[in-house]
Design a protein around this motif. Structure first.
Motif: not given
Length: 636
Positions: A64, A68-69, A72, A75, A78, A81-82, A148, A152
């Motif tokens: 990635q 993008d990493f 992600e 949370t 993500l 989006q899911q 990352r 979050c």
């Protein structure tokens, strides 16, 4: 047992520094807070609705992009989006409506920009934002893990040694970010200036108990020193009282007339709650031996270039990679030099070359007669063998120095070497433990032990505190201040730099020069320099892209067709602009309708349409930029 009947309360919004000796239980307490461990007795509770943010300790292996990493790490984004994807696969309009609203609430439109701000703040270049994660070295990948974690959304942020892989400019940026963080934070760090900057409460693990202090690390130290003094005074008074009672008992217990009084004093002794002596944690100390000689100058550099030879297997004639060039400076006896410079400028390359781990690319590096270097490498395993034990390291070192004729006056017997290791807290079975299985702090202590035994007159220290606890850092600072030789120090530990160094060299833009100013001036310089570099990279990237587009357009458009091409491009540009105006208006209307909270089925339809509009707008913006560049090229 690490914690026994320990109690403490952390209030919402507090910034807490968790301190204690290595092995006292700091990481175990983190594991309790994040649910990886469970208490054997008592209760450890975190509000169930709190979102947790923490730095993953594994080394990421992914292709990635860096951006993008880090994205992600959000949370909430993500999950939203899911949920949109799942909702779109059903006919449940209520679910779709809620999913689209939730996706907007997570900040989907600026997620990439937020991630890139974190990545750049931690020291990456703008040209690296799209690079694959697995193209970076281990230290840089851990920076991406930190970014990352900061990405979050969290109510509780747990940071375990977040500064270990940072240089000073990234460290200053992180301090600024954490000061603005609105949640509750618990941080483990052995950097006192970092703790002072970002915490207002200190939680101390002391003899399996948790002791809370209101204040940052410096305030904690002051209160702790007062506590030690008060308890030691109370202990001394109690010892005097005990001695007086015991003397009375011993004198009169056999006399019938005094037996009753003696017995009452025995009972008083039994009832007395004994006060234990309170020992300071800074009980590890060491010193550098007086150097056998002090050549002056220690070394002289005349037009020296520092860098790396061509990799093995390179074609003949491949030039070396020069990092720093044409350095002409002398290092004198007794100097204490702090080596400053942003990451990648060549600080470690300079130190490695002086330490003889690299050969100079060019110029003359002249060593003073009798120069004896003690080298602490940034990566301890550069000088340690993972499968060997501490005693094997010391025996081999003693043999090597004897062969070089540098061991005169030092003990060579294995028992003496064991005793010397014991002064650095390597005792018992530890002297036979493989170095590869030791903690970072133990490895660093072994390197220091080996350096001290060599009795150097020039110390080259490259980030020596990365894995040292606060007590050992204090011991190192004291030992360096008493050292009679010369020190060259690379460190992001500002407390150590301030305590040890009385002058600074700056490695920057391929050269080395004295730095006029203190560390506060240097921190301001670093932030300005990072900003300048980012702007220069953006400008260069933009100019390169424009030149490439111009070349492509010129190659595809002969001169005789330029007037026709201009007309065509203008018409296409006008069509794109008209469509963008229409879509912007439609998007604004859709957002207004969404905010009015109509029927759920309508929200779902509006959300789907808004997503389609935003996707088309993004595509049209890219098309507009491309057409504008082509038109500029034709007009030139």
């Amino acid at each position: 047992m690490l914690l026994d009947a320990a109690s403490a309360t952390i209030n919402p919004g507090e910034k807490v520094g968790l301190v204690g000796r290595n092995g006292s239980g700091k990481s175990s307490l983190f594991a309790l807070l994040n649910g990886m461990l469970h208490e054997d007795a008592g209760e450890c509770s975190v509000p169930t609705q709190w979102r947790l943010g923490q730095v993953a300790q594994d080394m990421p292996e992914t292709g990635q992009s860096a951006t993008d990493f880090v994205v992600e790490g959000d949370t909430a984004l993500l999950a939203a989006q899911q949920e949109v994807a799942l909702a779109e696969a059903t006919d449940d309009y209520d679910r779709m409506a809620h999913a689209y609203m939730q996706l907007q609430d997570t900040g989907v439109n600026d997620a990439a920009a937020r991630a890139q701000a974190l990545i750049l703040g931690l020291g990456f270049k703008t040209t690296e934002l799209a690079n694959p994660v697995n193209s970076f070295s281990g230290g840089w990948r851990m920076r991406l893990q930190l970014a990352r974690a900061l990405m979050c959304p969290s109510d509780l942020l747990l940071l375990d040694e977040p500064t270990n892989h940072l240089d000073l400019d990234a460290l200053v940026w992180l301090e600024t970010w954490l000061k603005k963080y609105e949640g509750t934070m618990v941080v483990i760090s052995h950097d006192r200036e970092f703790l002072d900057a970002v915490t207002s409460v200190t939680l101390h693990i002391d003899a399996t108990k948790l002791v809370r202090y209101g204040g940052n690390y410096s305030k904690f130290e002051d209160m702790r020193a007062e506590q030690i003094e008060l308890q030691q005074n109370a202990y001394a008074k109690q010892q005097d009282r005990i001695a007086h009672l015991q003397k009375f008992i011993a004198r009169f217990k056999a006399k019938a007339s005094k037996a009753k009084q003696a017995q009452s004093r025995v009972k008083a002794l039994d009832r007395m709650e004994k006060i234990a002596p309170l020992l300071s944690e800074a009980d590890f100390t060491f010193e550098f031996k007086e150097p056998a000689n002090l050549p002056n100058p220690m070394l002289s550099m005349q037009g020296v270039s520092f860098g790396y030879p061509p990799p093995e297997g390179s074609p003949p004639g491949t030039p070396p990679a020069i990092i720093v060039e044409k350095v002409s400076r002398s290092v004198l006896a007794g100097q204490r030099i702090g080596i400053l410079g942003a990451n990648g400028q060549g600080k470690s390359t300079l130190v490695k070359t002086v330490a003889r781990a690299l050969a100079p690319i060019d110029g003359d590096l002249i060593e003073g007669k009798g120069l004896n270097i003690g080298y602490f490498a940034q990566q301890e395993l550069d000088v340690l063998r993972p499968t060997d034990t501490p005693i094997e390291h010391m025996v081999r070192l003693a043999k090597d120095m004897a062969a070089a004729g540098k061991v005169a006056g030092q003990a060579m017997r294995e028992q003496d070497l064991r005793s010397f290791l014991g002064t650095f807290n390597f005792s018992g079975d530890m002297v036979k433990q493989a170095v590869g299985s030791m903690s970072g702090g133990e490895k660093a202590r072994l390197v220091l032990c080996m350096i001290v035994w060599q009795r150097p007159n020039l110390l080259l220290l490259d980030e020596p505190t990365n894995h040292l606890d606060l007590a050992t850092r204090e011991a190192l600072s004291m030992a360096l201040n008493e050292f009679e030789g010369t020190v060259m120090l690379v460190s992001h530990d500002r407390a150590l730099l301030r305590a040890v160094c009385d002058e600074f060299w700056m490695v920057s833009r391929g050269g080395v020069a004295p730095f006029d100013g203190d560390l506060d001036d240097y921190q301001r310089y670093l932030l300005d320099e990072a900003r300048r570099q980012r702007d220069a990279i953006k400008e260069a990237s933009s100019a390169a892209a424009k030149a490439e587009r111009k070349a492509q357009t010129q190659a595809a458009t002969p001169n005789k067709t330029k007037p026709a091409a201009r007309g065509t491009l203008r018409r296409q540009l006008e069509d794109v602009e008209a469509r963008m105006t229409t879509l912007n208006g439609e998007g604004a209307a859709l957002e207004a309708n969404l905010s009015a909270a109509p029927h759920p089925a309508e929200i779902a339809e509006l959300g789907k349409r808004l997503k389609t509009v935003n996707d088309e707008l993004q595509s049209l913006e890219d098309r507009w930029l491309s057409l504008s560049s082509q038109l500029d090229a034709v007009l030139l």
